[in-house]
Design an enzyme around this catalytic site. Sequence first.
Site, PDB file in Angstrom:
ATOM      1  N   LYS A 104      10.313   1.482  -3.911  1.00 13.20           N
ATOM      2  CA  LYS A 104       9.054   1.638  -4.642  1.00 13.20           C
ATOM      3  C   LYS A 104       9.315   1.949  -6.126  1.00 13.20           C
ATOM      4  O   LYS A 104      10.432   2.282  -6.513  1.00 13.20           O
ATOM      5  CB  LYS A 104       8.207   2.744  -3.992  1.00 13.20           C
ATOM      6  CG  LYS A 104       7.897   2.496  -2.507  1.00 13.20           C
ATOM      7  CD  LYS A 104       7.203   1.165  -2.248  1.00 13.20           C
ATOM      8  CE  LYS A 104       6.447   1.089  -0.936  1.00 13.20           C
ATOM      9  NZ  LYS A 104       7.254   0.806   0.276  1.00 13.20           N
TER      10      LYS A 104
HETATM   11  C1  PLP Z   1       6.501   1.049   1.767  1.00  8.61           C
HETATM   12  C2  PLP Z   1       5.167   0.911   2.385  1.00  8.61           C
HETATM   13  C3  PLP Z   1       4.677   1.848   3.297  1.00  8.61           C
HETATM   14  C4  PLP Z   1       5.532   2.914   3.900  1.00  8.61           C
HETATM   15  O1  PLP Z   1       6.059   3.791   2.993  1.00  8.61           O
HETATM   16  P1  PLP Z   1       7.125   4.874   3.544  1.00  8.61           P
HETATM   17  O2  PLP Z   1       7.202   5.858   2.436  1.00  8.61           O
HETATM   18  O3  PLP Z   1       8.393   4.121   3.766  1.00  8.61           O
HETATM   19  O4  PLP Z   1       6.574   5.435   4.788  1.00  8.61           O
HETATM   20  C5  PLP Z   1       3.367   1.753   3.720  1.00  8.61           C
HETATM   21  N1  PLP Z   1       2.580   0.759   3.303  1.00  8.61           N
HETATM   22  C6  PLP Z   1       3.015  -0.195   2.457  1.00  8.61           C
HETATM   23  C7  PLP Z   1       2.073  -1.260   2.012  1.00  8.61           C
HETATM   24  C8  PLP Z   1       4.340  -0.157   1.991  1.00  8.61           C
HETATM   25  O5  PLP Z   1       4.793  -1.133   1.190  1.00  8.61           O
END
Ligand code: PLP
Length: 398
Positions: A196
Site C-alpha cells: 500500500k
Molecule cells: C490490501 C487490501 C485489503 C486488505 O488489507 P490488509 O491490511 O492486508 O488486511 C482489503 N481490501 C482491499 C481492497 C485491499 O487492496
Amino acid sequence: MNIPFSPPDITQLEIDAVSDTLRSGWITTGPKTKRFEQEISARCGTPRSVCLSSATAAMELTLRLLEIGPGDEVITSAYTYTASASVICHVGARPVLVDTAPGSYHLDPDAVSRAVTSRTKAILPVDIAGIPCDYEQFIGIAQRRKGLFKAASPQQKALGRAAVIADAAHSFGSLRGGVPSGALADFSCFSFHAVKNLTTGEGGAVTWRAREEWDDAELYRQFQLLSLHGQSRDALAKNAPGAWEYDILLPGYKCNMTDVAASIGLAQLERYPSILARRRQLIERYDRAFANLDVELLPHFTDAYTSNGHLYPVRLTGRDEAARNRVIESLARDGVAANVHYKPLPLLTAYRKLGYDAASFPNALALYKNEVTLPLFSAMTDDQQDYVIDRFCIALRG
Ligand SMILES: *Cc1c(COP(=O)(O)O)cnc(C)c1O
C-alpha cells in the site's frame, strides 16, 4: 530492466525509527502506536482512530463492534479483494455482492439501493485505486431505506440506519469534495500492508467520522477491548509496578499494532506529502504517454476528488481476456510486473461455492476482462517508468 509492481519505499528515516523503537525497551503496542493513531486522526479530521494489525482486522472489528452477525446482510462490491467480503463471513453474516456501475470501478448505487432488505446492516463500498467512493450517495441510500432497518445493538440504534463502512485499504490520503478519506463514511478502514501507499509492513487502522450520537472515547475503548483479548488494561498499563491485575470483559480477539510497526508508519507519515507528490507526477507522466493510445485511463485528479494515486489501472479498449493476458505476458517477458485489479469475487472458488454466479455481475466481469494494472511506486525513477511505457506500447501493438 526488471520493474517490480509495488515495492515498499523505505528510507533511512524508517530504519532509524525502527532502531529507536527496538532500543527503547517497548516494542509492542505503546506510545508509538498511540502517536500514530493521533496523527492519523489529525490527517483525516476524525475524532479518534485505532491502529490494528490489518485493514481486514479493522473491517472485522467494525462489524463486531456494531454487533453484526448471523441473520444479517452486508452489501459489498463484486469487484474487490476477498477481504472486503471474507470479514462479513467471519462474523457469520451474509455478504450480498453487488455489481459495479457501468464503466466504473465503484459499487453501483442503484444496484445497492435495490439490494437493501430488512436484514441489511451495513454497506461496504471499496475505494478502488485510491479514488474515494461517493459516500454521501451511499449514506443517502441507507437513510432513505431506514424504514426497513431493524436496530439490534446500541451502536446500530445510535446510527438508526445501515452503517456505511469504507474499505479504504487503498485510499489513505485521498480526498473527495475536499474531505479526507476517513471522514467520508461512518467508519473507514485503512491498510498499511507492504504494497500500500503508506506501509508498516503489515498494519491497518479504523477511524470514524464525528457524530453527535457517538461517544468517541467509548468507541475507542470498545475497539481496544475487541483487539486485545477483551482485557481491561493493555500491556503498557499493566507494565507499571504493582499494576498486575486485570479483568477480561469479553473473549476478545488479538489484532493490535506493535510499536515497531507504528514507528515505520510515523516515519512514512512524515514523508507522505512527498510520496503523494511523486505518485501524482508518475500518474501524470503515464497519462500523457498514453493519451493517444486506444486505452481507457482512470482519472485520479478531478474537481470532485483527489486520489492518493494508489494504482494505475488501464482498460484495453475492445480487447478480450485472452488479449489482455497476452499483454501481461509480453510485459513479463520484458521484466515488467503487471497485475489485474480485480478478478471479481464470483469467479473465485470460495464465492462460487457460496452460490454467486459471475453472470449476475456483467459490469464487473467486463471491467475485469480488459483491465491491466501497471507498476507504480513512489521510488520509481523516470527511466524505469519510460521503460514500462515503451514496453507497454510494444505489448499493445503485439
Ligand atoms: C490490501 C487490501 C485489503 C486488505 O488489507 P490488509 O491490511 O492486508 O488486511 C482489503 N481490501 C482491499 C481492497 C485491499 O487492496
